[in-house]
Enzyme design. Structure first.
Site, PDB file in Angstrom:
ATOM      1  N   ASP A 172      -7.911   1.474   2.255  1.00  0.00           N
ATOM      2  CA  ASP A 172      -7.320   2.305   1.209  1.00  0.00           C
ATOM      3  C   ASP A 172      -6.694   1.409   0.136  1.00  0.00           C
ATOM      4  O   ASP A 172      -6.041   0.411   0.458  1.00  0.00           O
ATOM      5  CB  ASP A 172      -6.232   3.185   1.853  1.00  0.00           C
ATOM      6  CG  ASP A 172      -5.664   4.197   0.895  1.00  0.00           C
ATOM      7  OD1 ASP A 172      -6.414   5.089   0.486  1.00  0.00           O
ATOM      8  OD2 ASP A 172      -4.460   4.098   0.571  1.00  0.00           O
ATOM      9  N   GLU A 197     -13.458 -11.730  13.605  1.00  0.00           N
ATOM     10  CA  GLU A 197     -13.206 -12.028  15.031  1.00  0.00           C
ATOM     11  C   GLU A 197     -14.067 -11.114  15.908  1.00  0.00           C
ATOM     12  O   GLU A 197     -14.402 -11.428  17.025  1.00  0.00           O
ATOM     13  CB  GLU A 197     -11.728 -11.784  15.386  1.00  0.00           C
ATOM     14  CG  GLU A 197     -10.772 -12.791  14.794  1.00  0.00           C
ATOM     15  CD  GLU A 197      -9.306 -12.411  15.055  1.00  0.00           C
ATOM     16  OE1 GLU A 197      -9.042 -11.459  15.834  1.00  0.00           O
ATOM     17  OE2 GLU A 197      -8.438 -13.076  14.461  1.00  0.00           O
TER      18      GLU A 197
HETATM   19  C1  NOJ Z   1      -6.455   6.641  -1.921  1.00  0.00           C
HETATM   20  C2  NOJ Z   1      -6.757   7.761  -0.994  1.00  0.00           C
HETATM   21  O1  NOJ Z   1      -8.144   7.999  -0.991  1.00  0.00           O
HETATM   22  C3  NOJ Z   1      -5.940   8.944  -1.441  1.00  0.00           C
HETATM   23  O2  NOJ Z   1      -6.294  10.128  -0.771  1.00  0.00           O
HETATM   24  C4  NOJ Z   1      -4.488   8.612  -1.236  1.00  0.00           C
HETATM   25  O3  NOJ Z   1      -3.689   9.647  -1.758  1.00  0.00           O
HETATM   26  C5  NOJ Z   1      -4.110   7.301  -1.929  1.00  0.00           C
HETATM   27  N1  NOJ Z   1      -5.092   6.277  -1.746  1.00  0.00           N
HETATM   28  C6  NOJ Z   1      -2.811   6.766  -1.407  1.00  0.00           C
HETATM   29  O4  NOJ Z   1      -2.976   6.274  -0.109  1.00  0.00           O
END
Ligand code: NOJ
Ligand code: CA
Length: 555
Positions: free
Chosen positions: A216, A276
């Site tokens: 993310d 790893e």
């Molecule tokens: C990107 C994610 O896809 C989204 O759903 C989220 O709100 C933000 N990052 C924050 O983690």
């Protein structure tokens, strides 16, 4: 342990993540097995056969990316993790996870987990400790800074979900950084102890069977340590459309708060941990900046030796998809990606459903099928978003139904992301379309079409996708072949995918009118999926494509 099921398809290449087709599941919305209104791991296990039954049936996908299912107060529906090494009780238990891994692997499906490592939940025990004072054992695990002399935040950085990216913590007398919600404090990646703790999270899930990770906001880990103000964006500067319009970040260029050069070092660190155990990584490299810089940024992360296996940007989450735009995105990507491998998706849980988003002259259905066929023809790893096989549409959410913090904050200017996260419609004859057995789902079960109806229609997107995935498995050129543009003629786009022994030709007509084009050579075999009922005709070199026609030929 049960034996693998024994369907023989052509094996994925050595780098399985290059030839695999990914499918994204938003677990809260996929299938609710215990009828509490929330989708869960048990529900996914029940429905694995829909994705790939391991015997040649189902859609035929190779890997699942799961949006997060770790313990979370759900301020951002799992993108705020309060314990990285467990399963939220909404979704099940670690034992359910083990069963999910076993049942997926038995069918030949790889499992990719969503790691939210830029920030944790404010309820994570690390943050609960960190916020107490300046001397505790986790004091430097988050990004803390003193107020300005007038008490205001340390700089002008803004949060994606509105307001300042800083919240004052009275216990400690300092502000903490949060690029998203105040409930999502940013971790301090410059602290080696933080990096080691996150590495242990990766090891925990690799040991439990994860084949890879989606990272993310992977370009947010580093920030300017001098905390310099972001510069004002010049008026009329080009912003990428990413389906999340009116991003408040657009007032400033995020020069100092993200996309820092040293971010790549942190990615390198993670890559060593993935290696790893041979796990793969898919980075989310989001940018609100212009298309050129977003494409460049995305490709930078995947050049060999740079870090990620795959990365996707928001370049295909646009509204005005046309031949010129697509050709441009592919060309710039090819020019800048070097020895890296592209990755493509047309939608996800953060942007408007593509069937509602693409401006396609009022004929959305054909356009969505053609775009999916193209997605599966591009050089690069495709990611299908759950529900695309049943033409899931953007739902017009009402104020009462809102769940997404982004929609709650910006209503009515931005309605948030609930509209693309509806329960999967399994069966039109069942209550809540078969999502569960009667409890009100967390978002309405309201899609027009359900899977039973899609299966009964031989021209449905389900059948188009299923057939195209089978074709893709048979032809290595579609999986790993090079990309070459052949022709761009107004609304028609033609390109080739090629390996040493195979040349596939792909053509698409982006208009609502029939179009004829002269190909540079005679195509001997028409391999277009038969389920795609917009039939093309080919006579020597002359190819005629109906409105939204798609053609796949073998040279
Ligand atoms: C990107 C994610 O896809 C989204 O759903 C989220 O709100 C933000 N990052 C924050 O983690
Ligand atoms: Ca449930």
């Amino acid at each position: 342990m049960q034996k693998p099921l024994n369907f023989k398809s052509s094996p994925l290449s050595e780098n399985w993540w290059e030839s695999a087709v990914f499918y994204q599941i938003y677990p809260r919305s996929f299938k609710d097995s215990n009828n509490d209104g929330i989708g869960d791991l048990g529900g996914v296990i029940e429905k694995l056969d829909h994705l790939n039954d391991g015997k040649g049936g189902g859609l035929g996908i190779d890997a699942i990316w799961f949006s997060p299912f770790f313990p979370s107060p759900q301020a951002d529906f799992g993108y705020d993790v309060s314990d990285y090494c467990n399963i939220d009780s909404d979704y099940g238990t670690l034992e359910d996870f083990d069963q999910l891994v076993e049942e997926s692997h038995r069918r030949g499906i790889k499992i990719v987990l969503d790691l939210v490592l830029n920030h944790s939940s404010y309820q994570h025990k690390w943050f609960q400790e960190s916020r107490k004072n300046k001397t505790n054992s986790k004091a430097d695990w988050y990004v803390w800074a003193d107020p300005k002399p007038d008490g205001s935040p340390p700089n002008n950085w803004l949060a994606v979900f509105g307001g300042a990216a800083w919240t004052f913590e009275p216990q400690r007398g300092q502000y903490y950084l949060h690029n998203f919600l105040p409930e999502q404090p940013d971790l301090n990646w410059y602290n080696p102890a933080v990096r080691e703790a996150l590495a242990d999270v990766v090891r925990f899930w690799m040991k439990r069977g994860a084949d890879g990770f989606r990272l993310d906001t992977a370009n947010y880990y580093a920030y300017d340590r001098q905390l310099r103000d972001n510069p004002k964006r010049p008026e009329n500067s080009e912003l990428i459309e990413d389906g999340q319009e009116a991003n408040p970040l657009s007032q400033y260029i995020t020069k100092y708060s993200k996309d820092r050069p040293e971010n790549l070092g942190f990615i390198h660190f993670l890559r060593k941990i993935f290696d790893e155990n041979g796990a793969i990584s898919i980075g989310e490299i989001g940018s609100a900046e212009g298309l050129e810089s977003t494409l460049k940024l995305g490709t930078d992360y995947v050049k060999k030796g740079k870090g990620l296996h795959l990365a996707y940007t928001f370049s295909m989450f646009n509204k005005n998809m046309n031949t010129e735009y697509l050709e441009h995105v592919l060309r710039v990507t090819e020019e800048s990606i070097g020895d890296g491998w592209p990755c493509w998706s047309l939608s996800n849980h953060d942007c408007m459903r593509m069937i509602s988003r693409f401006d396609c002259f009022g004929e959305r259905d054909g356009f969505q099928q053609m775009m999916l066929l193209l997605l599966l023809s591009l050089r690069g790893t495709p990611i299908i978003y759950y529900g695309e096989e049943v033409d899931m549409q953007e739902y017009e959410i009402t104020k009462d139904e809102l769940r997404d913090p982004q929609g709650i904050r910006f209503w009515p200017d931005i309605k948030g992301r609930d509209g693309c996260r509806l329960p999967f419609p399994w069966d039109s004859k069942l209550t809540n379309q078969g999502f569960n057995s009667g409890t009100k789902p967390w978002l309405p079960a309201a899609n027009k079409l359900s899977l039973d109806q899609a299966k009964a229609d031989s021209g449905s997107t389900f059948h188009v996708l299923q057939e195209m995935l089978q074709i893709r498995k048979k032809f290595p050129a579609l999986q790993n072949g090079s990309y070459q543009k052949i022709l761009l003629d107004g609304d028609c786009f033609v390109f080739e995918r090629k390996t040493a022994g195979e040349t596939m030709l792909i053509a698409a007509n982006f208009s609502t009118e029939e179009q004829s084009i002269n190909l540079p050579y005679k195509v001997t075999k028409d391999l277009t999926p038969k389920a795609y009922k917009r039939f093309c005709t080919i006579k020597n070199e002359l190819l005629t494509l109906p409105a939204f026609g798609y053609f796949l030929g073998d040279k």
